[in-house]
Each structure stands twice: as C-alpha cells, then as structure tokens.
Design a protein around this motif. Sequence first.
Motif, PDB file in Angstrom:
ATOM      1  N   GLU A 273      43.063  -2.637  74.674  1.00 32.48           N
ATOM      2  CA  GLU A 273      41.635  -2.939  74.694  1.00 32.48           C
ATOM      3  C   GLU A 273      41.239  -3.805  73.505  1.00 32.48           C
ATOM      4  O   GLU A 273      42.031  -4.029  72.578  1.00 32.48           O
ATOM      5  CB  GLU A 273      40.822  -1.633  74.688  1.00 32.48           C
ATOM      6  N   GLY A 274      39.985  -4.266  73.534  1.00 32.06           N
ATOM      7  CA  GLY A 274      39.442  -5.036  72.430  1.00 32.06           C
ATOM      8  C   GLY A 274      40.135  -6.376  72.267  1.00 32.06           C
ATOM      9  O   GLY A 274      40.634  -6.970  73.222  1.00 32.06           O
ATOM     10  N   LEU A 275      40.192  -6.850  71.024  1.00 35.58           N
ATOM     11  CA  LEU A 275      40.815  -8.137  70.754  1.00 35.58           C
ATOM     12  C   LEU A 275      42.279  -8.162  71.168  1.00 35.58           C
ATOM     13  O   LEU A 275      42.810  -9.196  71.564  1.00 35.58           O
ATOM     14  CB  LEU A 275      40.695  -8.473  69.262  1.00 35.58           C
ATOM     15  N   ALA A 276      42.927  -7.017  71.073  1.00 35.07           N
ATOM     16  CA  ALA A 276      44.355  -6.954  71.395  1.00 35.07           C
ATOM     17  C   ALA A 276      44.635  -7.263  72.861  1.00 35.07           C
ATOM     18  O   ALA A 276      45.739  -7.669  73.210  1.00 35.07           O
ATOM     19  CB  ALA A 276      44.913  -5.582  71.041  1.00 35.07           C
ATOM     20  N   SER A 277      43.636  -7.087  73.740  1.00 36.83           N
ATOM     21  CA  SER A 277      43.843  -7.353  75.167  1.00 36.83           C
ATOM     22  C   SER A 277      43.762  -8.834  75.496  1.00 36.83           C
ATOM     23  O   SER A 277      44.080  -9.237  76.621  1.00 36.83           O
ATOM     24  CB  SER A 277      42.804  -6.602  76.006  1.00 36.83           C
ATOM     25  N   LEU A 278      43.297  -9.632  74.521  1.00 40.52           N
ATOM     26  CA  LEU A 278      43.140 -11.077  74.728  1.00 40.52           C
ATOM     27  C   LEU A 278      42.206 -11.377  75.895  1.00 40.52           C
ATOM     28  O   LEU A 278      42.288 -12.426  76.526  1.00 40.52           O
ATOM     29  CB  LEU A 278      44.508 -11.744  74.957  1.00 40.52           C
ATOM     30  N   GLY A 279      41.320 -10.420  76.195  1.00 42.76           N
ATOM     31  CA  GLY A 279      40.358 -10.602  77.277  1.00 42.76           C
ATOM     32  C   GLY A 279      40.934 -10.434  78.661  1.00 42.76           C
ATOM     33  O   GLY A 279      40.312 -10.840  79.643  1.00 42.76           O
ATOM     34  N   LEU A 280      42.115  -9.816  78.757  1.00 41.96           N
ATOM     35  CA  LEU A 280      42.797  -9.675  80.041  1.00 41.96           C
ATOM     36  C   LEU A 280      43.082  -8.213  80.341  1.00 41.96           C
ATOM     37  O   LEU A 280      43.200  -7.392  79.424  1.00 41.96           O
ATOM     38  CB  LEU A 280      44.133 -10.431  80.005  1.00 41.96           C
ATOM     39  N   PRO A 281      43.244  -7.853  81.627  1.00 42.70           N
ATOM     40  CA  PRO A 281      43.739  -6.512  81.948  1.00 42.70           C
ATOM     41  C   PRO A 281      45.131  -6.363  81.358  1.00 42.70           C
ATOM     42  O   PRO A 281      45.985  -7.243  81.544  1.00 42.70           O
ATOM     43  CB  PRO A 281      43.773  -6.500  83.482  1.00 42.70           C
ATOM     44  N   ALA A 282      45.376  -5.283  80.640  1.00 41.76           N
ATOM     45  CA  ALA A 282      46.673  -5.104  79.982  1.00 41.76           C
ATOM     46  C   ALA A 282      46.907  -3.627  79.712  1.00 41.76           C
ATOM     47  O   ALA A 282      45.970  -2.851  79.530  1.00 41.76           O
ATOM     48  CB  ALA A 282      46.713  -5.886  78.668  1.00 41.76           C
ATOM     49  N   PHE A 283      48.198  -3.243  79.692  1.00 43.58           N
ATOM     50  CA  PHE A 283      48.542  -1.868  79.357  1.00 43.58           C
ATOM     51  C   PHE A 283      49.893  -1.837  78.663  1.00 43.58           C
ATOM     52  O   PHE A 283      50.660  -2.812  78.676  1.00 43.58           O
ATOM     53  CB  PHE A 283      48.562  -0.972  80.597  1.00 43.58           C
ATOM     54  N   SER A 284      50.180  -0.715  78.024  1.00 38.48           N
ATOM     55  CA  SER A 284      51.484  -0.511  77.409  1.00 38.48           C
ATOM     56  C   SER A 284      51.912   0.930  77.642  1.00 38.48           C
ATOM     57  O   SER A 284      51.086   1.805  77.924  1.00 38.48           O
ATOM     58  CB  SER A 284      51.433  -0.802  75.908  1.00 38.48           C
ATOM     59  N   THR A 285      53.202   1.164  77.518  1.00 36.73           N
ATOM     60  CA  THR A 285      53.725   2.532  77.611  1.00 36.73           C
ATOM     61  C   THR A 285      53.884   3.150  76.230  1.00 36.73           C
ATOM     62  O   THR A 285      54.140   4.338  76.111  1.00 36.73           O
ATOM     63  CB  THR A 285      55.096   2.542  78.307  1.00 36.73           C
ATOM     64  N   GLY A 286      53.758   2.335  75.198  1.00 41.44           N
ATOM     65  CA  GLY A 286      53.895   2.829  73.836  1.00 41.44           C
ATOM     66  C   GLY A 286      55.316   2.833  73.323  1.00 41.44           C
ATOM     67  O   GLY A 286      55.540   2.990  72.118  1.00 41.44           O
ATOM     68  N   ASP A 287      56.298   2.665  74.226  1.00 37.27           N
ATOM     69  CA  ASP A 287      57.693   2.719  73.785  1.00 37.27           C
ATOM     70  C   ASP A 287      58.449   1.419  74.042  1.00 37.27           C
ATOM     71  O   ASP A 287      59.674   1.387  74.027  1.00 37.27           O
ATOM     72  CB  ASP A 287      58.425   3.875  74.467  1.00 37.27           C
ATOM     73  N   GLY A 288      57.695   0.325  74.286  1.00 39.12           N
ATOM     74  CA  GLY A 288      58.360  -0.958  74.424  1.00 39.12           C
ATOM     75  C   GLY A 288      58.062  -1.729  75.683  1.00 39.12           C
ATOM     76  O   GLY A 288      58.644  -2.795  75.899  1.00 39.12           O
ATOM     77  N   VAL A 289      57.160  -1.242  76.524  1.00 36.99           N
ATOM     78  CA  VAL A 289      56.758  -1.976  77.731  1.00 36.99           C
ATOM     79  C   VAL A 289      55.304  -2.406  77.579  1.00 36.99           C
ATOM     80  O   VAL A 289      54.434  -1.582  77.274  1.00 36.99           O
ATOM     81  CB  VAL A 289      56.911  -1.125  79.003  1.00 36.99           C
ATOM     82  N   VAL A 290      55.066  -3.696  77.771  1.00 33.97           N
ATOM     83  CA  VAL A 290      53.717  -4.253  77.695  1.00 33.97           C
ATOM     84  C   VAL A 290      53.506  -5.138  78.920  1.00 33.97           C
ATOM     85  O   VAL A 290      54.416  -5.891  79.300  1.00 33.97           O
ATOM     86  CB  VAL A 290      53.533  -5.078  76.405  1.00 33.97           C
TER      87      VAL A 290
END
Length: 204
Positions: free
Chosen positions: A140-157
């Motif tokens: 979310e926020g700036l880290a999303s670069l304004g796009l839908p995005a998710f991570s698993t926290g262990d190396g998948v983005v």
Amino acid sequence: MNRTTWLAGIAVASLLLTGCASSAAVVPENAEPEASHTMPDGAVMPGSEHEGHHAGNAEGPSEAAQMICAGQVVAAVREILALADDPSPTSGWDAPMFNCTYEVDGMPLVLSVHDATDLPTGEEHFAELRDGFGSTREIEGLASLGLPAFSTGDGVVAFLRDGKTLLVDATALPDELGVKGTQSRHDAAYAVASAVLVCWVEHD
C-alpha cells in the motif's frame, strides 16, 4: 516497508540515470521462429509485437513481457543482488505466461509475466494468483507505486499493470542478499519488480 522502498529507490534511480533501453527480443527455446522488425536503435522486435509493446498473443510474448529478461533489467538484477557480472537469464513462453530465470549462485530468481491482452482477464488472473498464495499482504501507499500489488513476505511480490501481472519469486534465494547480506528476499524481490515497472512506464 520503508527499507524496502529505499532499496527499490536505488534500483529505480539507477534505471532513470542510465535509461531503460529497449530489450532485444528474447526467443525462448521452445518458441517457433517468427518474422522480426529491427528498430532504429538496433533492437529487434518480433513481427507480432510491431504494432505495440503491450500486445501479446499465442505466437509470442509482448515486448513489455520480454523486458524482464533483457536490457537494463538484467543490469538492475546485478546491482540489486550485488553480483560481480551481469547474469545470463533463461526464458520460456507458454502463452500467456512468459518466464525468466536468473541463476544466483546456483539458485533461481524467477520473474514471470501473465501477458494478458485485456484488463478483465488480467484482473481475474491477479485475483486468483493472490488467493492461491493464501496468506498475503497488500502493498500500500507509495510502495504500491499506485498499482494493485501484494507480497507474501518471504520473497514473492506481484504487481498488476495494464492487465499484465508481474510476479517476482525470490523464495529460493538465501535471506541475506546484496551488499554484505543486508537485504532480505522480500526486499530484493520488491526492488527487482520496481525496476521492471520503471521500464514498462518508460516504454509506454
């Protein structure tokens, strides 16, 4: 996420300074030969892509998809992971998936693009992919670069842009990467994904 954003910023700044050159066409080993078009700068574009880098079909991946395996993205992977030399990735095309694997000390860093040609198909794939991982967190926020995005926290983005899903999977790598082992798999995956997105934006 502040550290992750900072690491990605380094990769993005590097690409902005050096430019994200159009990638030469990547031809997977299992792909059939096809007509090509040589651009003024010497880059070769498959004939099926000549109408636009966002177009992709069963005959071959779009130019946008191929960027994950060539040009400045290769240089960005080297810089992010603090490799001595540019890696030599291998690619594969099984429509609509284009995959690119970077070997890092014998372990794979895998980038892939679900090369959808329309937004609804791309959005459906992105949602199914996110649900398939089970436990994910939204970027979310700036880290999303304004796009839908998710991570698993262990190396998948994963990011969704213009119907195309970019997935970076660093789960096979050690959790101490980069200069002096100071970044995690998640940090590295996020920074690599950000570098790819810079290339996509620059070539719109």
